[in-house]
Design a protein around this motif. Structure first.
Motif: not given
Length: 452
Positions: A189-202
């Motif tokens: 779950e933490n990995y998914q959150q990190a990937v989501t933020l990365e895709k949003a260029h954050k």
């Protein structure tokens, strides 16, 4: 060591007729316990052999190759024996503690604790030698001795009370295992959150970067790294010093982390063994109908649970992401199925023993069980000399299924060695050393000897 009065190995009395603490004589031994212990000892090698002959990363690798011979062999070993032989050995350890202390209390009053703790502390030393000198990373002597130190105060409990202790320990172990599973899901779950933020260029925080790296590491570890395996194989085919350094960190982890994580596992089975012994289960005192029921119940419930656990383990290796959505985990019911199948194995052995169908085989297994300590170390000597570089150097050269050809050879050595040795001597060689140290008296070892 000091000298002692003349002792009768059969009666346990001195030349002046006084009770004297001594090892269990041939007359006093419980045959069915030795038979079951012999099978457990031989069965443990079925599960240890991959660690003797293959890199640690390849322990569950056959699950990635459904349909192969290796997969079929792995499935049989996992469903029928994985964890079950160790559980059975733990049960017998608990039963053996009751046998040992009850006899000491009968002949020496309050000296039972002194003899038991002396015996266990020597066992700690033997475990350290077995792991760090003989280089067997899977040693259980050390762990069993540490767990055994906690058993003495519980020896006089009733069977139901001991069963309750077993269930409490088992429950604690299940909770600890499930916490590990929750941690596994949390990392995804933490990995998914990190990937989501990365895709949003954050920009990711340092903590989120660590979360991403942690899951990547889990996915990477689910498949063996062939380069790392090749490097490990090369080191294990080298000399003694190189192998010692290669295994040192794993040995330290096994004697610390594993003991901490496995303490409740071992204690639960030891308490269960104590309860079963007091009910007469291991000593062949129950009706045949009871053994048939425990056989059918143990196999009928335990084997399907074991098969389910193997399937879920396979899913975790093939697709860790999909596995996080499973509603049930391999750890759920793991200890229960180990105990049930172990009890089923015992029931089957006792029923075969009662039938008198294969008396020579039963006698051979009894001999192995009577010399379990010596045979356990003998297995290590045979396997390390065959696989390690200071021996024949076959480490990493055999397919998974071919490892069990080695098992057959070592079993033959165990059976033949035990049969020949016990025709001349009362104890196995290491059993004799252990008993002499426990009683601090040189024990008579030859069958014709009557003096210490």
């Amino acid at each position: 060591m000091t000298t002692s009065p003349v002792i009768s190995p059969e009666t346990g009395t001195t030349s002046v007729g006084q009770p004297w603490s001594h090892p269990v004589s041939q007359i006093e031994r419980i045959k069915t316990i030795d038979i079951v212990r012999g099978v457990a000892l031989l069965g443990i090698l079925l599960m240890n052999i991959p660690l003797f002959g293959l890199a640690l990363q390849l322990e569950h690798e056959p699950l990635l190759r459904p349909g192969s011979t290796d997969y079929s062999v792995f499935a049989v070993m996992t469903i029928l024996f994985e964890g079950k032989m160790r559980a059975l050995f733990s049960m017998l350890f608990g039963a053996g503690m009751l046998i040992f202390t009850s006899r000491k209390e009968e002949v020496n009053g309050g000296s039972a604790a002194d003899f038991l703790y002396r015996r266990l502390l020597w066992m700690v030393l033997f475990g350290v030698i077995h792991e760090y000198v003989f280089l067997w990373v899977g040693d259980i002597l050390f762990d069993y001795a540490i767990c055994g130190l906690f058993l003495f105060p519980f020896r006089n409990l009733k069977p139901r009370q001991l069963l309750l202790c077993a269930l409490i320990c088992l429950s604690i172990n299940v909770i600890k295992r499930e916490r590990q599973q929750l941690d596994f899901r949390s990392k995804y779950e933490n990995y998914q959150q990190a990937v989501t933020l990365e895709k949003a260029h954050k920009k990711l925080t340092d903590e989120q970067k660590k979360d991403k790296e942690a899951w990547d590491k889990i996915v990477k570890a689910s498949k063996p790294n062939r380069k790392e395996v090749a490097e490990f194989n090369q080191k294990m085919r080298a000399g003694y010093g190189t192998i010692y350094k290669t295994l040192e960190s794993e040995n330290i982890r096994f004697h610390s982390t594993y003991l901490y994580l496995g303490l409740w596992d071992m204690l639960s089975m030891m308490f269960l063994g104590m309860a079963l012994f007091k009910w007469g289960f291991f000593s062949n005192k129950l009706p045949s109908r009871t053994y048939w029921l425990t056989l059918l119940g143990g196999y009928g419930i335990g084997l399907p649970l074991s098969a389910l656990g193997m399937y879920l383990m396979q899913q975790r290796m093939i697709d860790p992401v999909q596995y996080t959505g499973q509603w049930v985990t391999p750890t759920l019911g793991y200890d229960l199925q180990r105990a049930l199948v172990g009890i089923g194995h015992t029931s089957l052995l006792i029923l075969i023993y009662r039938s008198g169908v294969v008396p020579r085989l039963m006698k051979a297994l009894e001999n192995v069980g009577q010399m379990a300590f010596s045979n356990y170390v003998l297995q290590t000597i045979c396997c390390t000399l065959f696989f390690n570089g200071y021996g024949l150097g076959y480490f990493g050269k055999l397919e998974f299924y071919q490892l069990y050809y080695v098992v057959a050879v070592v079993w033959t050595i165990n059976l033949v060695f035990s049969t020949i040795w016990l025709q001349i001597y009362r104890f196995g060689p290491l059993e004799w050393v252990w008993r002499s140290l426990t009683y601090w008296q040189r024990q008579p070892i030859r069958r014709t000897a009557t003096t210490a």
